[in-house]
Design a protein around this motif. Sequence first.
Motif, PDB file in Angstrom:
ATOM      1  N   ASN A   1      24.410 -11.516 -27.447  1.00 41.59           N
ATOM      2  CA  ASN A   1      25.264 -10.505 -26.828  1.00 41.59           C
ATOM      3  C   ASN A   1      25.084  -9.202 -27.580  1.00 41.59           C
ATOM      4  O   ASN A   1      25.053  -9.174 -28.810  1.00 41.59           O
ATOM      5  CB  ASN A   1      26.735 -10.928 -26.886  1.00 41.59           C
ATOM      6  CG  ASN A   1      27.007 -12.094 -25.983  1.00 41.59           C
ATOM      7  OD1 ASN A   1      26.486 -12.157 -24.884  1.00 41.59           O
ATOM      8  ND2 ASN A   1      27.804 -13.035 -26.456  1.00 41.59           N
TER       9      ASN A   1
ATOM     10  N   THR B   1      21.428 -17.309 -26.465  1.00 41.94           N
ATOM     11  CA  THR B   1      21.565 -15.952 -25.942  1.00 41.94           C
ATOM     12  C   THR B   1      22.048 -15.034 -27.052  1.00 41.94           C
ATOM     13  O   THR B   1      22.539 -15.482 -28.081  1.00 41.94           O
ATOM     14  CB  THR B   1      22.558 -15.886 -24.768  1.00 41.94           C
ATOM     15  OG1 THR B   1      23.835 -16.299 -25.226  1.00 41.94           O
ATOM     16  CG2 THR B   1      22.112 -16.755 -23.619  1.00 41.94           C
TER      17      THR B   1
ATOM     18  N   ARG C   1      17.893  -5.335 -19.888  1.00 45.23           N
ATOM     19  CA  ARG C   1      16.893  -6.414 -19.918  1.00 45.23           C
ATOM     20  C   ARG C   1      15.536  -5.907 -19.439  1.00 45.23           C
ATOM     21  O   ARG C   1      14.496  -6.241 -20.019  1.00 45.23           O
ATOM     22  CB  ARG C   1      17.354  -7.593 -19.064  1.00 45.23           C
ATOM     23  CG  ARG C   1      18.396  -8.467 -19.737  1.00 45.23           C
ATOM     24  CD  ARG C   1      18.616  -9.765 -18.957  1.00 45.23           C
ATOM     25  NE  ARG C   1      19.136  -9.526 -17.621  1.00 45.23           N
ATOM     26  CZ  ARG C   1      20.427  -9.433 -17.313  1.00 45.23           C
ATOM     27  NH1 ARG C   1      21.345  -9.544 -18.261  1.00 45.23           N
ATOM     28  NH2 ARG C   1      20.811  -9.215 -16.074  1.00 45.23           N
TER      29      ARG C   1
ATOM     30  N   THR D   1      19.800 -22.729 -23.692  1.00 44.55           N
ATOM     31  CA  THR D   1      19.180 -21.471 -24.038  1.00 44.55           C
ATOM     32  C   THR D   1      20.081 -20.689 -24.980  1.00 44.55           C
ATOM     33  O   THR D   1      21.273 -20.527 -24.718  1.00 44.55           O
ATOM     34  CB  THR D   1      18.927 -20.637 -22.772  1.00 44.55           C
ATOM     35  OG1 THR D   1      18.112 -21.392 -21.887  1.00 44.55           O
ATOM     36  CG2 THR D   1      18.243 -19.345 -23.097  1.00 44.55           C
TER      37      THR D   1
END
Length: 87
Positions: free
Chosen positions: A6, A4, A36, A2
């Motif tokens: 930051n 991601t 999130r 996956t």
Amino acid sequence: MTDTMNLNVRISGSLRDFVAEMISDGDYENVSEYVRTLIRRDKERAEREAFEALKARLRDAFATPDGEYEFLSADDIRRRALAAARR
């Protein structure tokens, strides 16, 4: 695997205090969880708005009398699409 992303976000004053309160109240475990959740909510809002706009367009299209539509063959549609792509 996956991918991601930051994020590094600086907040201060009343925004910082508000986020700290959300975390300390136990609503969220940490700042990342809170962010999130906000992103998910915003994504859902954007999807809902897009769906409502599509429904409105379809409602308008179905309300249009059949006599106002122009018959187009598949070749007509292809020609229009190619002409539009050339512009």
